[in-house]
Design a protein around this motif. Structure first.
Motif, PDB file in Angstrom:
ATOM      1  N   VAL A  49       0.637  -1.247  -0.085  1.00  0.00           N
ATOM      2  CA  VAL A  49      -0.103  -0.233  -0.114  1.00  0.00           C
ATOM      3  C   VAL A  49       0.985   1.163   0.070  1.00  0.00           C
ATOM      4  CG1 VAL A  49      -1.880  -1.232   1.071  1.00  0.00           C
ATOM      5  CG2 VAL A  49       0.156  -0.170   2.425  1.00  0.00           C
ATOM      6  N   ASP A  50       0.507   1.828  -0.525  1.00  0.00           N
ATOM      7  CA  ASP A  50       1.193   3.487  -0.721  1.00  0.00           C
ATOM      8  C   ASP A  50       2.818   3.576  -1.452  1.00  0.00           C
ATOM      9  OD1 ASP A  50      -0.309   5.081   0.508  1.00  0.00           O
ATOM     10  OD2 ASP A  50       0.433   4.928   2.706  1.00  0.00           O
ATOM     11  N   ASN A 107      -5.808  -4.680  -5.055  1.00  0.00           N
ATOM     12  CA  ASN A 107      -6.835  -5.432  -4.580  1.00  0.00           C
ATOM     13  C   ASN A 107      -8.523  -4.797  -4.379  1.00  0.00           C
ATOM     14  OD1 ASN A 107      -8.121  -5.826  -1.338  1.00  0.00           O
ATOM     15  ND2 ASN A 107      -6.353  -7.251  -1.623  1.00  0.00           N
ATOM     16  N   LYS A 139     -11.087  -7.735  -5.703  1.00  0.00           N
ATOM     17  CA  LYS A 139     -12.135  -7.629  -4.612  1.00  0.00           C
ATOM     18  C   LYS A 139     -13.220  -6.869  -5.169  1.00  0.00           C
ATOM     19  CE  LYS A 139      -9.493  -9.396  -0.940  1.00  0.00           C
ATOM     20  NZ  LYS A 139      -9.458  -9.355   0.351  1.00  0.00           N
ATOM     21  N   SER A 140     -13.598  -6.133  -5.587  1.00  0.00           N
ATOM     22  CA  SER A 140     -15.262  -5.820  -5.812  1.00  0.00           C
ATOM     23  C   SER A 140     -15.481  -6.175  -7.580  1.00  0.00           C
ATOM     24  CB  SER A 140     -14.970  -4.382  -6.265  1.00  0.00           C
ATOM     25  OG  SER A 140     -14.148  -2.771  -5.756  1.00  0.00           O
ATOM     26  N   GLY A 164     -16.794  -9.421  -6.461  1.00  0.00           N
ATOM     27  CA  GLY A 164     -17.333  -9.552  -5.923  1.00  0.00           C
ATOM     28  C   GLY A 164     -19.615  -9.585  -6.562  1.00  0.00           C
ATOM     29  N   LEU A 171     -13.546   1.326   2.719  1.00  0.00           N
ATOM     30  CA  LEU A 171     -12.861   0.689   2.336  1.00  0.00           C
ATOM     31  C   LEU A 171     -11.988   0.394   2.106  1.00  0.00           C
ATOM     32  CD1 LEU A 171     -13.986  -1.119  -0.676  1.00  0.00           C
ATOM     33  CD2 LEU A 171     -13.490   0.070  -2.258  1.00  0.00           C
ATOM     34  N   ASN A 172     -11.305  -0.897   2.408  1.00  0.00           N
ATOM     35  CA  ASN A 172     -10.224  -1.292   2.497  1.00  0.00           C
ATOM     36  C   ASN A 172      -9.391  -2.747   2.242  1.00  0.00           C
ATOM     37  OD1 ASN A 172      -7.119  -1.366   4.050  1.00  0.00           O
ATOM     38  ND2 ASN A 172      -8.401  -1.058   6.177  1.00  0.00           N
ATOM     39  N   ILE A 173      -8.474  -3.233   1.940  1.00  0.00           N
ATOM     40  CA  ILE A 173      -7.901  -4.445   1.762  1.00  0.00           C
ATOM     41  C   ILE A 173      -8.389  -5.710   2.733  1.00  0.00           C
ATOM     42  CG2 ILE A 173      -6.531  -2.874   0.368  1.00  0.00           C
ATOM     43  CD1 ILE A 173      -4.042  -3.868   1.556  1.00  0.00           C
ATOM     44  N   ILE A 221      -5.451  -3.625  11.373  1.00  0.00           N
ATOM     45  CA  ILE A 221      -3.588  -3.452  11.326  1.00  0.00           C
ATOM     46  C   ILE A 221      -3.917  -3.567   9.741  1.00  0.00           C
ATOM     47  CG2 ILE A 221      -2.508  -4.427  13.489  1.00  0.00           C
ATOM     48  CD1 ILE A 221      -2.018  -6.753  10.724  1.00  0.00           C
ATOM     49  N   GLY A 240      -4.292  -1.705   5.026  1.00  0.00           N
ATOM     50  CA  GLY A 240      -4.426  -0.400   5.244  1.00  0.00           C
ATOM     51  C   GLY A 240      -3.762   0.368   4.827  1.00  0.00           C
ATOM     52  N   ASN A 241      -3.582   1.102   3.832  1.00  0.00           N
ATOM     53  CA  ASN A 241      -2.694   2.859   4.333  1.00  0.00           C
ATOM     54  C   ASN A 241      -2.973   3.617   5.438  1.00  0.00           C
ATOM     55  OD1 ASN A 241      -4.793   4.648   3.157  1.00  0.00           O
ATOM     56  ND2 ASN A 241      -4.307   3.767   1.315  1.00  0.00           N
ATOM     57  N   VAL A 270      -7.103   5.605   5.838  1.00  0.00           N
ATOM     58  CA  VAL A 270      -7.650   5.036   5.815  1.00  0.00           C
ATOM     59  C   VAL A 270      -7.684   4.732   7.366  1.00  0.00           C
ATOM     60  CG1 VAL A 270      -8.304   3.695   3.577  1.00  0.00           C
ATOM     61  CG2 VAL A 270      -7.195   2.689   5.324  1.00  0.00           C
ATOM     62  N   GLU A 323     -14.517  -5.044   2.291  1.00  0.00           N
ATOM     63  CA  GLU A 323     -13.054  -5.233   1.250  1.00  0.00           C
ATOM     64  C   GLU A 323     -14.390  -5.225   0.231  1.00  0.00           C
ATOM     65  OE1 GLU A 323     -10.548  -8.023   1.370  1.00  0.00           O
ATOM     66  OE2 GLU A 323     -11.538  -9.281   3.557  1.00  0.00           O
ATOM     67  N   GLY A 324     -13.168  -4.724  -0.801  1.00  0.00           N
ATOM     68  CA  GLY A 324     -14.006  -5.057  -2.229  1.00  0.00           C
ATOM     69  C   GLY A 324     -15.123  -5.540  -2.317  1.00  0.00           C
ATOM     70  N   ASP A 325     -15.227  -6.808  -2.155  1.00  0.00           N
ATOM     71  CA  ASP A 325     -16.362  -7.652  -2.515  1.00  0.00           C
ATOM     72  C   ASP A 325     -17.364  -7.366  -1.220  1.00  0.00           C
ATOM     73  OD1 ASP A 325     -14.834  -8.517  -0.451  1.00  0.00           O
ATOM     74  OD2 ASP A 325     -14.385 -10.265  -0.793  1.00  0.00           O
ATOM     75  N   VAL A 369     -18.627  -4.637  -1.550  1.00  0.00           N
ATOM     76  CA  VAL A 369     -19.589  -3.735  -1.695  1.00  0.00           C
ATOM     77  C   VAL A 369     -21.017  -4.140  -2.492  1.00  0.00           C
ATOM     78  CG1 VAL A 369     -19.938  -1.582  -3.762  1.00  0.00           C
ATOM     79  CG2 VAL A 369     -17.333  -2.422  -2.382  1.00  0.00           C
ATOM     80  N   PHE A 370     -20.919  -5.231  -3.793  1.00  0.00           N
ATOM     81  CA  PHE A 370     -21.922  -5.481  -4.360  1.00  0.00           C
ATOM     82  C   PHE A 370     -22.778  -6.248  -3.070  1.00  0.00           C
ATOM     83  CE2 PHE A 370     -18.770  -4.106  -7.051  1.00  0.00           C
ATOM     84  CZ  PHE A 370     -20.086  -3.671  -7.950  1.00  0.00           C
ATOM     85  N   VAL A 384      -9.812   5.339  -5.629  1.00  0.00           N
ATOM     86  CA  VAL A 384      -9.703   3.748  -5.065  1.00  0.00           C
ATOM     87  C   VAL A 384     -11.820   3.913  -6.031  1.00  0.00           C
ATOM     88  CG1 VAL A 384     -10.046   1.944  -3.463  1.00  0.00           C
ATOM     89  CG2 VAL A 384      -8.541   3.965  -3.648  1.00  0.00           C
ATOM     90  N   ALA A 394     -12.481   0.570  -8.742  1.00  0.00           N
ATOM     91  CA  ALA A 394     -13.403   0.001  -8.289  1.00  0.00           C
ATOM     92  C   ALA A 394     -14.579  -0.269  -8.771  1.00  0.00           C
ATOM     93  CB  ALA A 394     -13.892  -0.389  -6.919  1.00  0.00           C
ATOM     94  N   SER A 426     -14.904  -3.359 -12.607  1.00  0.00           N
ATOM     95  CA  SER A 426     -16.189  -4.591 -11.851  1.00  0.00           C
ATOM     96  C   SER A 426     -17.729  -3.386 -13.409  1.00  0.00           C
ATOM     97  CB  SER A 426     -17.343  -3.955 -11.002  1.00  0.00           C
ATOM     98  OG  SER A 426     -16.418  -3.831  -9.731  1.00  0.00           O
TER      99      SER A 426
END
Lengths: 344, 344
Positions: free
Chosen positions: A151-152, A236, A240-241, A244, B183-185, B190, B192-193, B196, B216-218, B220-221, B234, B238, B242
């Motif tokens: 990240v970053d 990532n 993952k979106s 999803g 939204l994070n990985i 612990i 993420g950047n 977040v 996480e990304g998945d 969302v839907f 991001v 994302a 999709s």
């Protein structure tokens, strides 16, 4: 026939451990006559499952006992310090020792990266390992890099990803000049954050890279680039979106086709087509993500991989061993580092 | 019956201009008896199309002539300075003047944001406008915010998004306590950047927010949150990734179902189901993204929107006018700013 290379398998990793990793390893041995496998795990468990498969004495299979397992939610840095007797640690150690040429694990991704870095060391010029994996496109697949390891990312990191990924695609996919795109929110020069703008300038200065410029999120699955370079956070979340949405579509299809008797009959007829589509399309199905930038080959399988999927991850490791990926990346990086120090 | 509110439409914006915006506006007038519309555009063109629809003298329709159009690829900052006679500028100006209560445009997104900021001004406490839009989930839809308006968001920006989005969902979707996810990985603390991680601490300190932690990304839907807050870079990637995968699936379905005669017949039978699915699922079809944080209501339609889609964007503006969204956001922000200055 003598085995020409050996792959270490973290047999305890993943959601199903040796129940999946062992049959997958046996399948891979059948497919690759020059492959030898070192199964690392709790010896009694491994022997029990091998016995069930009548393969206790497979000539190209060795066992290495490990006491512990890295938990899926264990903190990577702690795992590196405390889990020196784990299947993951010992599998990586066997690569560092030269006993094996690659390691495959379905375990904790963060731990695999941190342990990989600690045990195998990074290639000169690379700061952190990056993860790449194939995603489906209309006529095949393309690769995304990085997928969550970093990240970053700075512009310099994105450049390192482009070089490493490009070399890997040349080797494993036999693409002479892989098209490298940089993931951004627009194709125009003025779009994006500072990192991607600077990275775009760095990438276009590399004569060895076939840099095609910015690509947008929808270009990933359109196959506009062979390699889509991005920050690990963004990659990532994008992957993952999409997974999803694919899952949502699959569920909606199921609901839609079971609403009444006519539709249920239709679904029966269409079942083979639907199955074929699912296999082609689920971005999570193409298994075997490569950790690039290490002085050794490490392939990460999905934690939930079944026998076929885990076996595909082993195939990925086999290709990288046969094509000698880390050495080729290292050569390319050396050329780049020489040029950039010469131009300073 | 007197018209109770007026919405300005940038009639020239989008890929199809007045050929789409005018019929869509006429549809909206039919649905909303208290709605009045100000069509902003090249007068002769507008009159010609209105005449074709026999609606030159619609009692709730007014025309405002504009000389120029903001091009889709025009630089936003230049557009603000040079296009003071454009349909987009004059539509926004009519909101600033109080003549209209909202503006809808299918034109250049960046220009709409920069002009919106310049003409309508930001709400106190908000730095930059953010874009939110609905995405489909299994049992309805959820919202993502930001979708590309802001790159390099600080933790404070993410908090602003959460407050604004939460208020909008309460108003427009009538959700008493919208679940807000970041939204994070990974879901763990612990991951993420830095942005977040810090934003997560800020969000959990807000007693008015129903913050549910990282998603996480998945997710969302999957509809795990009503509002998914993220950096615009991001969020844009994302959503577009999709959309790209959805398009790939749609193409693969077509290929799969046309491979032979049997499959083509099957496809004919399944056509109604497939069409229904496409309508439910394409994340690009839900039209009408809201620009939040401005002292006025601005709704952005997809550039490629057809009559139905653009009409849906007008509906979105109508809901926001009826629910008085900017004022409610402003009140909520004031409470937050008072609390944070009191705690300093």
């Amino acid at each position: 026939m003598t085995a020409q290379y050996c792959i270490a398998i973290d047999a305890m990793g993943g959601d199903f451990g040796p129940r999946v990793t062992i049959p997958a390893a046996l399948d891979a041995l059948k497919r690759h006559p020059f492959l030898k496998i070192l199964l690392v795990g709790q010896q009694q468990q491994l022997q029990l499952i091998l016995k069930r498969h009548n393969q206790l004495d497979h000539p190209r299979l060795e066992l290495l006992h490990s006491e512990s397992v890295v938990a899926m939610d264990e903190r990577p840095a702690l795992a590196l310090r405390r889990r020196k007797d784990s299947s993951m640690y010992l599998a990586l150690q066997s690569v560092a020792d030269g006993r094996c040429q690659a390691c495959v694990s379905a375990g904790n991704t963060g731990a695999l990266m941190v342990m990989g870095r600690g045990i195998l060391q990074m290639l000169p010029g690379i700061d952190r390992p990056a993860i790449t994996s194939a995603v489906p496109t209309l006529h095949g697949h393309s690769y995304m890099l990085d997928l969550g390891a970093n990240v970053d990312c700075s512009a310099e990191h994105l450049l390192q990803f482009a070089i490493m990924g490009s070399v890997m695609l040349k080797a494993v996919e036999q693409i002479a000049l892989p098209r490298v795109g940089l993931l951004n929110i627009g194709a125009e020069e003025i779009k994006g954050n500072e990192q991607v703008k600077l990275a775009s300038r760095l990438l276009s200065e590399q004569s060895d890279l076939n840099y095609i410029g910015f690509v947008e999120g929808d270009a990933v699955f359109a196959g506009k680039a062979d390699l889509v370079v991005c920050d690990g956070f963004v990659g990532n979340i994008a992957l993952k979106s999409s997974e999803g949405l694919a899952r949502l579509i699959s569920r909606k299809v199921r609901t839609s086709f079971t609403r009444n008797l006519y539709r249920r009959l239709l679904a029966l007829l269409a079942l083979p087509v639907i199955k074929e589509l699912q296999q082609q399309l689920d971005p999570g199905r193409r298994n075997g993500a490569s950790l690039l930038g290490l002085q050794g080959i490490v392939v990460k399988s999905h934690g939930s991989a079944n026998r076929d999927c885990f076996s595909h991850a082993i195939d990925q490791a086999v290709s990288e061993v046969e094509m000698n990926v880390p050495e080729r990346i290292s050569e390319q990086l050396e050329r780049y580092l020489q040029r950039s120090s010469a131009s300073e």
